[in-house]
Write an enzyme that holds these catalytic residues in place. Structure first.
Site, PDB file in Angstrom:
ATOM      1  N   HIS A   1       0.831  -1.201   0.000  1.00  0.00           N
ATOM      2  CA  HIS A   1       0.000   0.000   0.000  1.00  0.00           C
ATOM      3  C   HIS A   1       0.866   1.252   0.000  1.00  0.00           C
ATOM      4  CE1 HIS A   1      -3.363  -2.636   1.818  1.00  0.00           C
ATOM      5  NE2 HIS A   1      -3.543  -2.494   0.506  1.00  0.00           N
TER       6      HIS A   1
ATOM      7  N   GLU B   1       1.731   3.329   3.068  1.00  0.00           N
ATOM      8  CA  GLU B   1       2.414   2.555   4.106  1.00  0.00           C
ATOM      9  C   GLU B   1       3.899   2.417   3.772  1.00  0.00           C
ATOM     10  OE1 GLU B   1       0.125  -1.050   4.571  1.00  0.00           O
ATOM     11  OE2 GLU B   1      -1.735   0.065   4.881  1.00  0.00           O
TER      12      GLU B   1
ATOM     13  N   HIS C   1       2.622  -4.270   6.773  1.00  0.00           N
ATOM     14  CA  HIS C   1       1.662  -3.184   6.557  1.00  0.00           C
ATOM     15  C   HIS C   1       1.661  -2.273   7.785  1.00  0.00           C
ATOM     16  CE1 HIS C   1      -0.613  -4.848   2.979  1.00  0.00           C
ATOM     17  NE2 HIS C   1       0.030  -5.936   3.385  1.00  0.00           N
TER      18      HIS C   1
ATOM     19  N   GLU D   1       0.614  -5.450  11.016  1.00  0.00           N
ATOM     20  CA  GLU D   1       0.148  -4.060  11.034  1.00  0.00           C
ATOM     21  C   GLU D   1       1.021  -3.298  12.039  1.00  0.00           C
ATOM     22  OE1 GLU D   1      -1.866  -2.903   8.952  1.00  0.00           O
ATOM     23  OE2 GLU D   1      -3.111  -4.562   8.241  1.00  0.00           O
TER      24      GLU D   1
END
Length: 395
Positions: A162, A165, A306, A365
């Site tokens: 992404h 990110e 991420h 994450e």
């Protein structure tokens, strides 16, 4: 560092002279016929840099070697054209210097060009790594894989699926850099000899899956696409929160793991800054590159970096193997991140990997806040990510 072979030199001698494992020297020169090295051949010594030095009054090779903490023959080897008995003040020679600290800055984001520079430095300093192009982005930027180690256990890690990110690329490259430093300097990793890890693990890293998107977030749109991208971005010229690739397709919704459910559930039905999974799975070259790489290798574990949430996801529809839970508990313990088995999500890289291969796959994450996370969080994110990285390669 590159040197020229002298008569009588051997790889074993270079290993003892520079205190670098013979395996690393051999792997750094895999294109050389090892049994037939001859004078004037160019040989790479990993973990060293050739540093220019201006001779000072009273200097001799012996004094310079003592002051630099190296063997005197290392100086002779690197300065074969010099008359060691008649050094002149201000004359330039070269001193081999062991690389002891990480390369690069943690204060500037890595866009595509800076990443390329970082990779070139690592390849020059640690030539036993392999760097290969696994595909190209929509705009033709190279998607590169860095591979290190020769072991049977194969682990893959990737970052910046992404665009907003991008800090994950910085994290993964810094973790790789620290790992390489440990290997060439003989620093124990979780009590294990680094060379044993090198020989036991083959680590595959794709540090930037979405280079076009990262550049869009960090540098703004290319002129020839400016109008189209602003339209996709709902009229806004601010791309800081853009998540998709340059065509407005979310790369982590592109994999054939219940992709139809993903498309039905996602709100965007056309190209958007985030969440649009495309018109069918694996239409985007970036996602195809990662899928092809995965299919060509029998990875035992994959980790996709991420942000944000300080948690990680490790299961998919009950298809994950029993070892995934063991690993998840250990990662939760060392990192402090919350381990989550299932979320109502499909078509992600981790989902597809677990579904297709029934092996451990994890979506990390990192950090907490609003993407893109600020660089002020980088030190704390890196510290916890390092625990995850080390656990993954040593478990």
């Amino acid at each position: 560092m590159e040197i020229s072979v002298r008569s009588g030199d051997t790889f074993d001698y270079y290993s003892r002279l520079f205190k670098i494992p013979l395996r690393l020297i051999m792997d750094s020169n895999s294109n050389t016929i090892l049994t037939k090295i001859k004078p004037a051949d160019k040989i790479h010594i990993p973990g060293y840099a050739s540093v220019p030095y201006a001779v000072r009054e009273g200097d001799t090779f012996e004094k310079i070697a003592v002051r630099s903490g190296i063997e005197i023959d290392a100086l002779f080897l690197l300065n074969q054209s010099k008359d060691a008995n008649h050094l002149m003040v201000s004359e330039k020679i070269f001193v081999p210097e062991k690389v002891m600290v990480p390369f690069g800055t943690t204060e500037t984001p890595l866009d595509y060009k800076r990443l390329v520079k970082f990779i070139k430095y690592l390849k020059r300093t640690y030539p036993f790594i392999e760097v290969s192009k696994i595909g190209s982005s929509v705009l033709g930027n190279s998607i590169d894989e860095i591979r290190i180690g020769k072991g049977e256990k194969k682990i893959h890690m990737n970052a910046s699926f992404h665009a907003n990110e991008w800090i994950t690329t910085m994290v993964l490259m810094n973790l790789l850099n620290r790992y390489l430093l440990a290997i060439t300097n003989g620093l124990l990793i979780r009590g294990k000899e680094p060379l044993a890890l090198y020989e036991g693990v083959e680590l595959s890293i794709v540090p930037m899956v979405n280079p076009d998107g990262v550049d869009l977030v960090l540098n703004g749109p290319p002129n020839h696409l400016r109008k189209d991208l602003i339209e996709i971005n709902e009229g806004s010229e601010d791309f800081i929160h853009w998540k998709a690739n340059i065509r407005g397709i979310d790369l982590n919704n592109q994999f054939p793991a219940n992709w139809d459910i993903c498309r039905k559930n996602k709100k965007p039905k056309s190209p958007a800054p985030r969440d649009f999974p495309g018109i069918e799975p694996l239409t985007e070259p970036e996602a195809v590159a990662i899928a092809d790489l995965t299919e060509k290798n029998l990875f035992h574990l994959v980790l996709a970096f991420h942000t944000q949430g300080e948690e990680f996801y490790w299961g998919y529809e009950g298809l994950e193997p029993a070892e995934s839970e063991v690993l998840a508990k250990e990662l939760e313990k060392v990192s402090g991140y919350r381990a989550i088995r299932y979320v109502n999500s499909h078509a992600g890289y981790k989902d597809w990997f677990i579904q297709k291969y029934q092996k451990p796959g994890i979506t990390l994450e990192l950090g907490r806040g609003i993407n893109p996370l600020p660089l002020s969080q980088f030190p704390s994110i890196l510290k916890r990510a390092e625990e995850i990285f080390l656990t993954a390669i040593t478990y």
